[in-house]
Scaffold this motif. Structure first.
Motif, PDB file in Angstrom:
ATOM      1  N   TYR A  13       0.730  -1.221   0.017  1.00 30.88           N
ATOM      2  CA  TYR A  13      -0.117  -0.069   0.126  1.00 30.88           C
ATOM      3  C   TYR A  13       0.920   1.324   0.004  1.00 30.88           C
ATOM      4  CZ  TYR A  13      -3.347   3.536   1.683  1.00 30.88           C
ATOM      5  OH  TYR A  13      -4.083   4.490   1.947  1.00 30.88           O
ATOM      6  N   VAL A  14       1.960   1.138   0.745  1.00 34.07           N
ATOM      7  CA  VAL A  14       2.794   2.334   0.818  1.00 34.07           C
ATOM      8  C   VAL A  14       3.455   2.755  -0.359  1.00 34.07           C
ATOM      9  CG1 VAL A  14       4.984   3.551   2.013  1.00 34.07           C
ATOM     10  CG2 VAL A  14       3.042   2.302   3.297  1.00 34.07           C
ATOM     11  N   MET A  15       3.889   1.831  -1.095  1.00 31.83           N
ATOM     12  CA  MET A  15       4.662   1.740  -2.347  1.00 31.83           C
ATOM     13  C   MET A  15       3.421   2.030  -3.705  1.00 31.83           C
ATOM     14  SD  MET A  15       7.825   1.808  -1.754  1.00 31.83           S
ATOM     15  CE  MET A  15       8.681   1.250  -3.290  1.00 31.83           C
ATOM     16  N   GLY A  16       2.073   1.886  -3.411  1.00 28.26           N
ATOM     17  CA  GLY A  16       1.385   2.489  -4.261  1.00 28.26           C
ATOM     18  C   GLY A  16       1.012   1.206  -5.252  1.00 28.26           C
ATOM     19  N   ASP A  17       1.542  -0.109  -4.739  1.00 29.27           N
ATOM     20  CA  ASP A  17       1.248  -1.263  -5.523  1.00 29.27           C
ATOM     21  C   ASP A  17       0.029  -2.083  -5.066  1.00 29.27           C
ATOM     22  OD1 ASP A  17       3.792  -1.075  -6.499  1.00 29.27           O
ATOM     23  OD2 ASP A  17       4.725  -2.462  -5.041  1.00 29.27           O
ATOM     24  N   LEU A  18      -0.815  -1.459  -3.925  1.00 24.56           N
ATOM     25  CA  LEU A  18      -1.987  -1.996  -3.376  1.00 24.56           C
ATOM     26  C   LEU A  18      -2.888  -0.727  -3.562  1.00 24.56           C
ATOM     27  CD1 LEU A  18      -3.965  -4.091  -2.840  1.00 24.56           C
ATOM     28  CD2 LEU A  18      -3.363  -3.681  -0.370  1.00 24.56           C
ATOM     29  N   GLU A  19      -3.661  -0.564  -4.452  1.00 24.69           N
ATOM     30  CA  GLU A  19      -4.530   0.632  -4.733  1.00 24.69           C
ATOM     31  C   GLU A  19      -5.901   0.361  -3.798  1.00 24.69           C
ATOM     32  OE1 GLU A  19      -4.547   0.748  -8.499  1.00 24.69           O
ATOM     33  OE2 GLU A  19      -2.378   1.290  -9.143  1.00 24.69           O
ATOM     34  N   ILE A  20      -6.338   1.358  -3.063  1.00 29.77           N
ATOM     35  CA  ILE A  20      -7.554   1.309  -2.484  1.00 29.77           C
ATOM     36  C   ILE A  20      -8.367   2.453  -2.887  1.00 29.77           C
ATOM     37  CG2 ILE A  20      -8.745   1.177  -0.163  1.00 29.77           C
ATOM     38  CD1 ILE A  20      -7.077  -0.965  -0.381  1.00 29.77           C
ATOM     39  N   SER A  21      -9.684   2.074  -3.266  1.00 30.62           N
ATOM     40  CA  SER A  21     -10.420   3.280  -3.821  1.00 30.62           C
ATOM     41  C   SER A  21     -11.759   3.238  -2.921  1.00 30.62           C
ATOM     42  CB  SER A  21     -10.970   3.254  -5.137  1.00 30.62           C
ATOM     43  OG  SER A  21     -11.409   2.152  -5.592  1.00 30.62           O
ATOM     44  N   GLY A  22     -12.628   4.434  -2.814  1.00 31.48           N
ATOM     45  CA  GLY A  22     -13.727   4.310  -2.036  1.00 31.48           C
ATOM     46  C   GLY A  22     -13.387   5.137  -0.682  1.00 31.48           C
ATOM     47  N   VAL A  23     -12.216   5.267   0.008  1.00 28.88           N
ATOM     48  CA  VAL A  23     -11.833   5.783   1.164  1.00 28.88           C
ATOM     49  C   VAL A  23     -10.462   6.754   0.448  1.00 28.88           C
ATOM     50  CG1 VAL A  23     -12.535   4.231   2.636  1.00 28.88           C
ATOM     51  CG2 VAL A  23     -10.236   4.121   1.781  1.00 28.88           C
ATOM     52  N   HIS A  24     -10.440   7.831   1.170  1.00 29.04           N
ATOM     53  CA  HIS A  24      -9.169   8.751   1.229  1.00 29.04           C
ATOM     54  C   HIS A  24      -7.877   8.097   1.738  1.00 29.04           C
ATOM     55  CE1 HIS A  24      -6.740  12.451   1.514  1.00 29.04           C
ATOM     56  NE2 HIS A  24      -7.651  13.113   0.753  1.00 29.04           N
ATOM     57  N   PRO A  25      -6.923   8.166   1.080  1.00 31.33           N
ATOM     58  CA  PRO A  25      -5.559   7.715   1.944  1.00 31.33           C
ATOM     59  C   PRO A  25      -5.321   8.344   3.226  1.00 31.33           C
ATOM     60  CG  PRO A  25      -5.157   8.977  -0.100  1.00 31.33           C
ATOM     61  CD  PRO A  25      -6.576   8.819  -0.043  1.00 31.33           C
ATOM     62  N   GLY A  26      -5.966   9.496   3.379  1.00 39.19           N
ATOM     63  CA  GLY A  26      -5.618  10.347   4.909  1.00 39.19           C
ATOM     64  C   GLY A  26      -6.357   9.474   5.666  1.00 39.19           C
ATOM     65  N   ASP A  27      -7.356   8.843   5.398  1.00 40.87           N
ATOM     66  CA  ASP A  27      -8.423   8.292   6.376  1.00 40.87           C
ATOM     67  C   ASP A  27      -9.023   6.920   5.824  1.00 40.87           C
ATOM     68  OD1 ASP A  27     -10.065   7.757   8.521  1.00 40.87           O
ATOM     69  OD2 ASP A  27     -11.362   9.467   8.266  1.00 40.87           O
ATOM     70  N   PRO A  28      -8.256   6.033   5.710  1.00 38.73           N
ATOM     71  CA  PRO A  28      -8.966   4.694   5.330  1.00 38.73           C
ATOM     72  C   PRO A  28      -9.588   3.901   6.321  1.00 38.73           C
ATOM     73  CG  PRO A  28      -6.530   4.480   5.528  1.00 38.73           C
ATOM     74  CD  PRO A  28      -6.736   5.798   6.033  1.00 38.73           C
ATOM     75  N   TYR A  29     -10.247   4.574   7.352  1.00 36.79           N
ATOM     76  CA  TYR A  29     -10.851   3.723   8.534  1.00 36.79           C
ATOM     77  C   TYR A  29     -11.701   2.944   7.905  1.00 36.79           C
ATOM     78  CZ  TYR A  29     -13.644   3.211  12.664  1.00 36.79           C
ATOM     79  OH  TYR A  29     -14.425   2.536  13.542  1.00 36.79           O
TER      80      TYR A  29
END
Length: 430
Positions: free
Chosen positions: A69-85
């Motif tokens: 995730y930190v390296m950008g290889d695992l992308e998470i959408s639907g939440v902001h990276p500043g608050d992936p709660y």
């Protein structure tokens, strides 16, 4: 794709389904075109490349996920990276690993290939593993404690200003009402500590692990206390001294870049330790509380404020927290802390749990990170900003589910004969 033994290769999505009991709780897709989990989920995860797969395979669990995730290889959408709660809550609450049948394990190994079992270089934000730190220096020596504090706190004062807000307070706030602001809650927390310590004009306060000097400045400004703070972060000490001068408090307050064990003064009326005990190590509690006891005058009070576990079994922090956030961090239950205080010449007079308040504090820090995301990224880089969003959101969830807690313990150094200068009932409210 057919393997040499005639069986079909497993896709990444199939592997995930085989490893997780109950399936993946959010939509998952991978670079090989496979998928897993409910594809109509508003939160989606996409494994973008082979390097991300190698991170997941070579460090199963939170460390591999964090690296990708930190390296950008695992992308998470639907939440902001500043608050992936919301993403973390779904994953941590509903994801349980299971051992698949041996035949599936062999198919997985053959499908991914041996080359993917070689770990890629770790992200630059990652600290040395615990075993390497043990080889290179004694845990909780003064030099190693200084390095651990430097790793976490000397990120960027500007970054902390953006995330923590004007109070520059990186410890649990105490919300007087459900709709109080973060600044109101941090001010209320400092005043609660001051009232528990019974501070009066002319008293001498030592604040160990003082951060950016919030408690020192509050005690000097509101109570006329002569306050000394010490921190192992040089950037914190410099920022705090500038703030003290800016507020015209330098005749009362001082912050030193110094280990608490090296403070030469003694006979303090009060000592506050707000967020330091987590860095001490359970085996070092006897020495820690003995040092603080010896710095107090008879009748002086100690307020210890720290994160705790929900039980009294000492446990190192998880791999992600240890490598990226708090190297050498160690938590235990409040019972262990109370016992250590009692066993080393101090009388415990009051204790309370502020667990829900820390969840709210982390919520508000994440909101600040989201609101200031572009500037935070410009200041420390996207990888470090992602680490902080992940860490704070995950910690908030841990407080929500009572995996960790926050306790304040108030103790007094009795006079010879037992007088405690405490009164019949607590004198603070709230």
């Amino acid at each position: 794709m057919t393997l040499l033994d005639g069986t079909s290769a497993m896709s990444i999505g199939q592997m995930l389904d085989s490893l997780l009991k109950g399936g993946f709780p959010i939509a998952f897709t991978a670079y090989d075109g496979s998928s897993a989990g409910p594809q109509d989920s508003p939160i989606k995860a996409h494994l973008a490349n082979e390097r991300g797969l190698r991170y997941l395979l070579t460090a199963p669990g939170d460390l591999g996920l964090a690296r990708a995730y930190v390296m950008g290889d695992l992308e998470i959408s639907g939440v902001h990276p500043g608050d992936p709660y919301e993403a973390m809550a779904r994953i941590k609450e509903h994801t349980h690993f299971q051992m698949p049948p041996a035949t599936d394990v062999l198919r997985m190994l053959r499908s991914v290939g041996l080359s993917n079992l070689n770990p890629p270089p770790v992200p630059p934000q990652e600290h040395l593993p615990r075993w390497r730190r043990l080889v290179e220096g004694m845990r909780h020596s003064q030099a190693r404690d200084a390095e651990a504090i430097h790793h976490h706190y000397d990120v960027s004062n500007r970054f902390y200003e953006l995330v923590l807000g004007p109070s520059m307070t990186y410890t649990c706030a105490c919300y007087p009402t459900i709709d109080a602001t973060l600044e109101e809650a941090q001010g209320f927390k400092y005043d609660l500590v001051a009232r528990k310590l019974g501070l009066h004009e002319g008293d001498r306060l030592l604040d160990v692990g003082c951060g950016w000097g919030g408690m020192v400045r509050h005690a000097a400004r509101k109570y006329g206390v002569k306050a000394l703070g010490v921190t192992l972060s040089q950037e914190q000490a410099e920022w705090a001294q500038e703030a003290i001068k800016r507020e015209g408090l330098d005749h009362l307050a001082e912050v030193r870049f110094m280990d608490y064990r090296d403070v030469p003064e003694g006979d303090f009326d009060a000592i506050s330790s707000i967020g330091l005990t987590e860095h001490i190590g359970v085996k070092n509690y006897p020495a820690y509380f003995s040092v603080l006891r010896d710095k107090l005058r008879p009748g002086g009070r100690l307020l210890n404020h720290c994160i705790t576990r929900q039980d009294n079994r000492p446990k190192n922090t998880g791999a992600f927290i240890d490598r990226y956030v708090f190297p050498d961090g160690e938590l235990t239950g409040v019972g262990t802390i109370v016992s250590a205080i009692q066993d080393h010449g101090l009388e415990v007079r009051h204790e309370e749990n502020l667990r829900e308040h820390y969840a709210m504090t982390l919520r508000d820090w994440c909101r600040n990170l989201v609101a200031n995301w572009d500037e935070c990224v410009a200041e420390v880089g996207e990888g470090t900003a992602r680490v902080w969003g992940l860490y704070m959101a995950g910690s908030r969830f841990a407080f929500d589910i009572d995996e960790i807690e926050l306790h304040q313990v108030l103790a007094v150094k009795d006079h010879p004969g037992g007088a405690a200068d405490f009164g019949l009932r607590p004198t603070w409210n709230g």
